[in-house]
Design a protein around this motif. Structure first.
Motif, PDB file in Angstrom:
ATOM      1  N   ALA A 190       0.851  -1.190   0.000  1.00 41.83           N
ATOM      2  CA  ALA A 190       0.000   0.000   0.000  1.00 41.83           C
ATOM      3  C   ALA A 190       0.885   1.237   0.000  1.00 41.83           C
ATOM      4  N   PRO A 191       0.426   2.314  -0.608  1.00 40.82           N
ATOM      5  CA  PRO A 191       1.231   3.532  -0.592  1.00 40.82           C
ATOM      6  C   PRO A 191       1.306   4.101   0.821  1.00 40.82           C
ATOM      7  N   ARG A 192       2.464   4.611   1.153  1.00 39.63           N
ATOM      8  CA  ARG A 192       2.650   5.226   2.468  1.00 39.63           C
ATOM      9  C   ARG A 192       2.861   6.718   2.277  1.00 39.63           C
ATOM     10  N   ILE A 193       2.090   7.521   2.987  1.00 41.40           N
ATOM     11  CA  ILE A 193       2.239   8.969   2.920  1.00 41.40           C
ATOM     12  C   ILE A 193       3.479   9.363   3.713  1.00 41.40           C
ATOM     13  N   VAL A 194       4.459   9.902   3.001  1.00 42.82           N
ATOM     14  CA  VAL A 194       5.721  10.305   3.611  1.00 42.82           C
ATOM     15  C   VAL A 194       5.635  11.740   4.139  1.00 42.82           C
ATOM     16  N   ASP A 195       4.989  12.612   3.380  1.00 47.63           N
ATOM     17  CA  ASP A 195       4.884  14.026   3.743  1.00 47.63           C
ATOM     18  C   ASP A 195       3.699  14.606   2.980  1.00 47.63           C
ATOM     19  N   TRP A 196       3.191  15.720   3.471  1.00 49.72           N
ATOM     20  CA  TRP A 196       2.045  16.345   2.798  1.00 49.72           C
ATOM     21  C   TRP A 196       1.987  17.810   3.179  1.00 49.72           C
ATOM     22  N   LEU A 197       1.276  18.560   2.354  1.00 54.03           N
ATOM     23  CA  LEU A 197       1.035  19.965   2.636  1.00 54.03           C
ATOM     24  C   LEU A 197      -0.313  20.365   2.065  1.00 54.03           C
ATOM     25  N   SER A 198      -1.037  21.169   2.816  1.00 56.64           N
ATOM     26  CA  SER A 198      -2.262  21.780   2.319  1.00 56.64           C
ATOM     27  C   SER A 198      -2.008  23.271   2.187  1.00 56.64           C
ATOM     28  N   ALA A 199      -1.962  23.748   0.953  1.00 54.43           N
ATOM     29  CA  ALA A 199      -1.722  25.169   0.686  1.00 54.43           C
ATOM     30  C   ALA A 199      -3.052  25.892   0.534  1.00 54.43           C
ATOM     31  N   PRO A 200      -3.168  27.107   1.034  1.00 55.76           N
ATOM     32  CA  PRO A 200      -4.463  27.803   1.062  1.00 55.76           C
ATOM     33  C   PRO A 200      -4.849  28.459  -0.256  1.00 55.76           C
ATOM     34  N   TRP A 201      -4.406  27.887  -1.370  1.00 59.45           N
ATOM     35  CA  TRP A 201      -4.773  28.419  -2.679  1.00 59.45           C
ATOM     36  C   TRP A 201      -5.433  27.323  -3.505  1.00 59.45           C
ATOM     37  N   GLY A 202      -6.654  27.578  -3.918  1.00 57.66           N
ATOM     38  CA  GLY A 202      -7.368  26.732  -4.864  1.00 57.66           C
ATOM     39  C   GLY A 202      -7.860  27.599  -5.994  1.00 57.66           C
ATOM     40  N   VAL A 203      -8.637  27.032  -6.904  1.00 56.36           N
ATOM     41  CA  VAL A 203      -9.022  27.796  -8.093  1.00 56.36           C
ATOM     42  C   VAL A 203      -9.936  28.977  -7.767  1.00 56.36           C
ATOM     43  N   VAL A 204     -10.772  28.846  -6.721  1.00 67.14           N
ATOM     44  CA  VAL A 204     -11.654  29.956  -6.350  1.00 67.14           C
ATOM     45  C   VAL A 204     -10.876  31.028  -5.601  1.00 67.14           C
TER      46      VAL A 204
END
Length: 354
Positions: A190-204
């Protein structure tokens, strides 16, 4: 606007390995149908900053069979960056769409459902009040999930479409109010999440950061450059933690942006999921399309059949986000997924057997 970023545990409920399947069909689920002799119906609702989406499915031997689906652009996060709350008009649009979903849940005799809301409701001061109103008026209990859970569900829903290989992989989801970037390790079952980020920019949110429908090509190019700079700044903490480039980077995107640009790449007269989901596109082609769209006037983008009026004003912001991703993770090819959070929810529900 605050960023959320930290390492995560492995993705749970991974799809089991199985035989090859036609492009666009769901990835297999472990266990087949023996655990669900009565073929229960499961449902997933994803209320995002821009879209409201529903998927109803039944488990099958090689994955799941979709029995009903619904998608509507509601622009729940419209004006949120300025006002800090959901507008009355946006709330009305979202509740109208969720009422359609509720009717489908009843008519399809859904056994178990999970309904989630994402960045707009996380950020809005009246998000909790909106959730309560949705429940009163539709009977749908929305769960405002964290950015980390949003990233996990997106990976769970689409990672089966990653190109085979041993190199590091990044999966991203360009939403309406945020963009999730996830570095995954695919060594193992199974894939293992090594790192992640949620950036406060989306299309809207990114579209609303710039004046609308600028008159000259020079003004449009300048605005596009400013968008890319904002996104690059938001991605910087994630970029410095990425592994050294090895020339074997793999990249998979799930969002309306990548499916729209893939449609433009194929010059489709109308959207065709079977041709898009699982497509591999040269990154250089996607960059070229992004820069071409960024230079067009709104009316020119509206005239393109793969874009139309509903996405024409938001697609440029999506292009800026995509190019910023390619800047920090320069994979030669980009995988396109027309699946994500809803499929991730369904896999979790089904593999727990309800």
């Amino acid at each position: 606007m605050a960023q959320q970023s930290r390492p995560s545990p492995p993705v749970s409920s991974p799809p089991a390995a199985g035989p090859s399947r036609p492009r666009g069909s769901p990835a297999p689920l472990a266990g087949g149908t023996g655990r669900w002799p009565n073929r229960k119906s499961f449902a997933a609702i994803d209320l995002g900053t821009n879209n409201c989406r529903l998927l109803i499915a039944k488990p099958s031997a090689d994955g799941f069979i979709v029995v009903d689906a619904f998608s509507r652009i509601v622009r729940l996060g419209e004006g949120l960056a300025v006002n800090g709350k959901l507008s009355d008009a946006a709330i009305d649009r979202a509740i109208a769409a969720l009422s359609v979903c509720a009717d489908k849940l009843r008519r399809r005799h859904v056994t178990l459902a999970r309904s989630v809301a994402t960045e707009a409701c996380r950020r809005a001061s009246n998000g909790p009040a909106f959730i309560e109103r949705v429940y009163r008026e539709t009977g749908i209990a929305l769960d405002i999930i964290s950015a980390e859970e949003e990233a996990r569900l997106a990976v769970l829903g689409c990672h089966a479409l990653l190109e085979p290989g041993d190199g590091p992989a990044v999966i991203f989801d360009i939403g309406g109010g945020s963009t999730e970037l996830v570095l995954v390790d695919t060594h193992g079952p199974a894939p293992r999440i090594v790192d992640w980020l949620s950036a406060p920019w989306g299309v809207v949110s990114l579209t609303e950061s710039e004046p609308a429908d600028l008159a000259s090509p020079e003004e449009r190019r300048a605005a596009y450059g400013r968008m890319r700079e904002r996104v690059a700044d938001a991605f910087a903490p994630f970029a410095v933690r990425l592994p050294d480039r090895c020339g074997a980077e793999r990249l998979l995107g799930t969002s309306g942006t990548v499916t729209t640009l893939a449609s433009v790449h194929l010059e489709l007269p109308r959207y065709n999921r079977q041709m898009i989901d699982g497509l591999i596109v040269p990154s250089a082609s996607m960059r070229g399309i992004a820069q071409r769209l960024a230079g067009m006037a709104l009316a020119e983008r509206q005239a393109l059949p793969s874009i139309g009026t509903e996405r024409a004003d938001l697609v440029v912001a999506g292009c800026a986000i995509l190019e910023a991703i390619l800047d920090i993770w320069p994979a030669e090819r980009l995988g396109i997924a027309d699946r994500g959070i809803r499929e991730g929810i369904l896999r979790g529900l089904m593999e727990r057997g309800g």
